[in-house]
Design a protein around this motif. Structure first.
Motif, mmCIF file in Angstrom:
data_model
loop_
_atom_site.group_PDB
_atom_site.id
_atom_site.type_symbol
_atom_site.label_atom_id
_atom_site.label_comp_id
_atom_site.label_asym_id
_atom_site.label_seq_id
_atom_site.Cartn_x
_atom_site.Cartn_y
_atom_site.Cartn_z
ATOM 1 N N SER A 17 -49.284 0.922 5.025
ATOM 2 C CA SER A 17 -48.497 0.534 3.921
ATOM 3 C C SER A 17 -48.452 1.920 2.904
ATOM 4 C CB SER A 17 -49.100 -0.580 3.136
ATOM 5 O OG SER A 17 -49.453 -1.787 3.734
ATOM 6 N N HIS A 18 -49.510 2.684 2.818
ATOM 7 C CA HIS A 18 -49.511 3.711 2.086
ATOM 8 C C HIS A 18 -48.384 4.603 2.711
ATOM 9 C CE1 HIS A 18 -50.676 6.986 -0.727
ATOM 10 N NE2 HIS A 18 -50.946 7.662 0.596
ATOM 11 N N ALA A 19 -48.351 4.755 3.986
ATOM 12 C CA ALA A 19 -47.418 5.698 4.737
ATOM 13 C C ALA A 19 -45.876 5.631 4.323
ATOM 14 C CB ALA A 19 -47.554 6.036 6.170
ATOM 15 N N LEU A 20 -45.585 3.988 4.411
ATOM 16 C CA LEU A 20 -44.256 3.368 4.017
ATOM 17 C C LEU A 20 -43.863 3.569 2.703
ATOM 18 C CD1 LEU A 20 -44.932 -0.098 6.253
ATOM 19 C CD2 LEU A 20 -43.298 2.021 6.704
ATOM 20 N N SER A 39 -41.675 -13.249 11.542
ATOM 21 C CA SER A 39 -42.603 -12.881 12.686
ATOM 22 C C SER A 39 -42.140 -11.666 13.069
ATOM 23 C CB SER A 39 -42.520 -13.923 13.846
ATOM 24 O OG SER A 39 -43.097 -15.298 13.102
ATOM 25 N N LEU A 40 -41.550 -10.707 12.563
ATOM 26 C CA LEU A 40 -41.315 -9.308 13.236
ATOM 27 C C LEU A 40 -42.330 -8.244 12.894
ATOM 28 C CD1 LEU A 40 -37.580 -9.219 11.663
ATOM 29 C CD2 LEU A 40 -38.175 -9.333 14.031
ATOM 30 N N VAL A 41 -43.228 -8.415 12.142
ATOM 31 C CA VAL A 41 -44.522 -7.510 11.877
ATOM 32 C C VAL A 41 -45.637 -8.092 11.782
ATOM 33 C CG1 VAL A 41 -45.149 -6.006 10.275
ATOM 34 C CG2 VAL A 41 -42.964 -6.019 10.623
ATOM 35 N N VAL A 42 -46.605 -7.809 12.377
ATOM 36 C CA VAL A 42 -48.105 -8.177 12.523
ATOM 37 C C VAL A 42 -48.922 -7.115 11.595
ATOM 38 C CG1 VAL A 42 -50.038 -8.647 13.795
ATOM 39 C CG2 VAL A 42 -47.702 -9.149 14.559
ATOM 40 N N SER A 43 -49.511 -7.400 10.645
ATOM 41 C CA SER A 43 -50.467 -6.687 9.727
ATOM 42 C C SER A 43 -51.911 -6.887 10.015
ATOM 43 C CB SER A 43 -49.943 -6.753 8.305
ATOM 44 O OG SER A 43 -48.678 -6.556 8.170
ATOM 45 N N SER A 44 -52.512 -5.912 9.800
ATOM 46 C CA SER A 44 -54.210 -6.033 9.684
ATOM 47 C C SER A 44 -54.671 -5.071 8.627
ATOM 48 C CB SER A 44 -54.637 -5.818 11.137
ATOM 49 O OG SER A 44 -54.265 -4.422 11.485
ATOM 50 N N ARG A 45 -55.647 -5.361 8.146
ATOM 51 C CA ARG A 45 -56.272 -4.756 7.067
ATOM 52 C C ARG A 45 -57.447 -3.530 7.689
ATOM 53 N NH1 ARG A 45 -56.112 -4.426 1.858
ATOM 54 N NH2 ARG A 45 -55.538 -6.531 1.605
ATOM 55 N N ASP A 46 -57.174 -2.329 7.038
ATOM 56 C CA ASP A 46 -58.027 -1.198 7.534
ATOM 57 C C ASP A 46 -58.368 -0.513 6.271
ATOM 58 O OD1 ASP A 46 -58.810 1.099 9.076
ATOM 59 O OD2 ASP A 46 -56.821 2.069 9.353
ATOM 60 N N GLY A 47 -59.532 -0.968 5.710
ATOM 61 C CA GLY A 47 -59.887 -0.364 4.525
ATOM 62 C C GLY A 47 -59.133 -0.815 3.415
ATOM 63 N N ARG A 48 -58.767 0.469 2.571
ATOM 64 C CA ARG A 48 -57.836 0.018 1.413
ATOM 65 C C ARG A 48 -56.487 -0.316 1.698
ATOM 66 N NH1 ARG A 48 -56.512 4.412 -3.147
ATOM 67 N NH2 ARG A 48 -55.330 3.010 -4.709
ATOM 68 N N TRP A 49 -56.141 0.102 2.944
ATOM 69 C CA TRP A 49 -54.594 -0.330 3.485
ATOM 70 C C TRP A 49 -54.526 -1.079 4.384
ATOM 71 C CZ3 TRP A 49 -51.591 1.538 -0.220
ATOM 72 C CH2 TRP A 49 -52.011 2.909 -0.766
ATOM 73 N N ARG A 50 -53.204 -1.612 4.328
ATOM 74 C CA ARG A 50 -52.878 -2.618 5.709
ATOM 75 C C ARG A 50 -52.275 -1.681 6.794
ATOM 76 N NH1 ARG A 50 -51.034 -8.555 4.930
ATOM 77 N NH2 ARG A 50 -52.994 -9.178 5.394
ATOM 78 N N ARG A 51 -52.154 -2.107 7.906
ATOM 79 C CA ARG A 51 -51.469 -1.497 9.057
ATOM 80 C C ARG A 51 -50.692 -2.325 9.658
ATOM 81 N NH1 ARG A 51 -53.310 3.631 10.301
ATOM 82 N NH2 ARG A 51 -53.006 3.144 12.325
ATOM 83 N N HIS A 52 -49.509 -1.833 9.810
ATOM 84 C CA HIS A 52 -48.381 -2.852 10.517
ATOM 85 C C HIS A 52 -47.853 -1.945 11.595
ATOM 86 C CE1 HIS A 52 -48.730 -3.950 6.385
ATOM 87 N NE2 HIS A 52 -48.616 -2.668 6.019
ATOM 88 N N LYS A 53 -47.539 -3.245 12.690
ATOM 89 C CA LYS A 53 -46.975 -3.192 14.020
ATOM 90 C C LYS A 53 -45.690 -4.071 14.056
ATOM 91 C CE LYS A 53 -50.094 -5.272 16.955
ATOM 92 N NZ LYS A 53 -51.107 -5.154 18.057
ATOM 93 N N VAL A 54 -44.746 -3.678 14.956
ATOM 94 C CA VAL A 54 -43.679 -4.510 15.397
ATOM 95 C C VAL A 54 -44.071 -5.512 16.260
ATOM 96 C CG1 VAL A 54 -41.611 -4.655 16.507
ATOM 97 C CG2 VAL A 54 -41.764 -2.930 14.598
ATOM 98 N N ASN A 55 -43.754 -6.837 16.274
ATOM 99 C CA ASN A 55 -43.928 -7.854 17.089
ATOM 100 C C ASN A 55 -42.750 -7.877 18.119
ATOM 101 O OD1 ASN A 55 -44.230 -10.149 18.357
ATOM 102 N ND2 ASN A 55 -44.891 -11.402 16.861
ATOM 103 N N ARG A 56 -42.902 -6.783 19.039
ATOM 104 C CA ARG A 56 -41.860 -6.429 20.015
ATOM 105 C C ARG A 56 -41.379 -7.831 20.782
ATOM 106 N NH1 ARG A 56 -40.880 -1.514 19.316
ATOM 107 N NH2 ARG A 56 -42.864 -0.057 18.724
ATOM 108 N N GLU A 57 -42.344 -8.706 21.118
ATOM 109 C CA GLU A 57 -42.051 -9.979 21.742
ATOM 110 C C GLU A 57 -40.776 -10.812 20.946
ATOM 111 O OE1 GLU A 57 -44.249 -13.884 23.943
ATOM 112 O OE2 GLU A 57 -45.422 -12.301 22.842
#
Length: 102
Positions: free
Chosen positions: A33-36, A58-76
């Motif tokens: 999220s910080h990078a975005l 349902s286009l993005v899947v997110s997970s917590r990584d310390g202070r920030w959330r990390r995101h990836k595209v749901n390519r399916e």
């Protein structure tokens, strides 16, 4: 293929900033999220809002990584959406060809 909500995805992608965020996420494996926030020059609250809309579609899947959330595209889901639009274009083309031959 997963069940998708084409209108909901279309609405989510209609916002230029949100579309840009999805494009940025899709260009890498995962992004924080910080990078975005830095890439788009917006506040964490603004990025959070856009990501929430992309998650609801349902286009993005997110997970917590310390202070920030990390995101990836749901390519399916993205692939299913593109496929649905392709089928729609094909139906429109076939209908146009049928009406022209009458």
């Amino acid at each position: 293929m997963p069940s998708i909500n084409v209108p909901l995805i279309s609405i989510a992608l209609a916002d230029p900033t949100r579309f840009g965020i999805l494009r940025s996420i899709s260009s890498c494996e995962m992004i924080s999220s910080h990078a975005l926030c830095e890439m788009f020059g917006v506040t964490p609250a603004t990025v959070s809002h856009h990501l929430q809309q992309l998650r609801l579609a349902s286009l993005v899947v997110s997970s917590r990584d310390g202070r920030w959330r990390r995101h990836k595209v749901n390519r399916e889901v993205l692939g299913a959406y593109v496929s649905a639009l392709s089928k729609l274009a094909l139906v429109h083309t076939e209908a146009h060809e049928d009406s022209a031959s009458v």
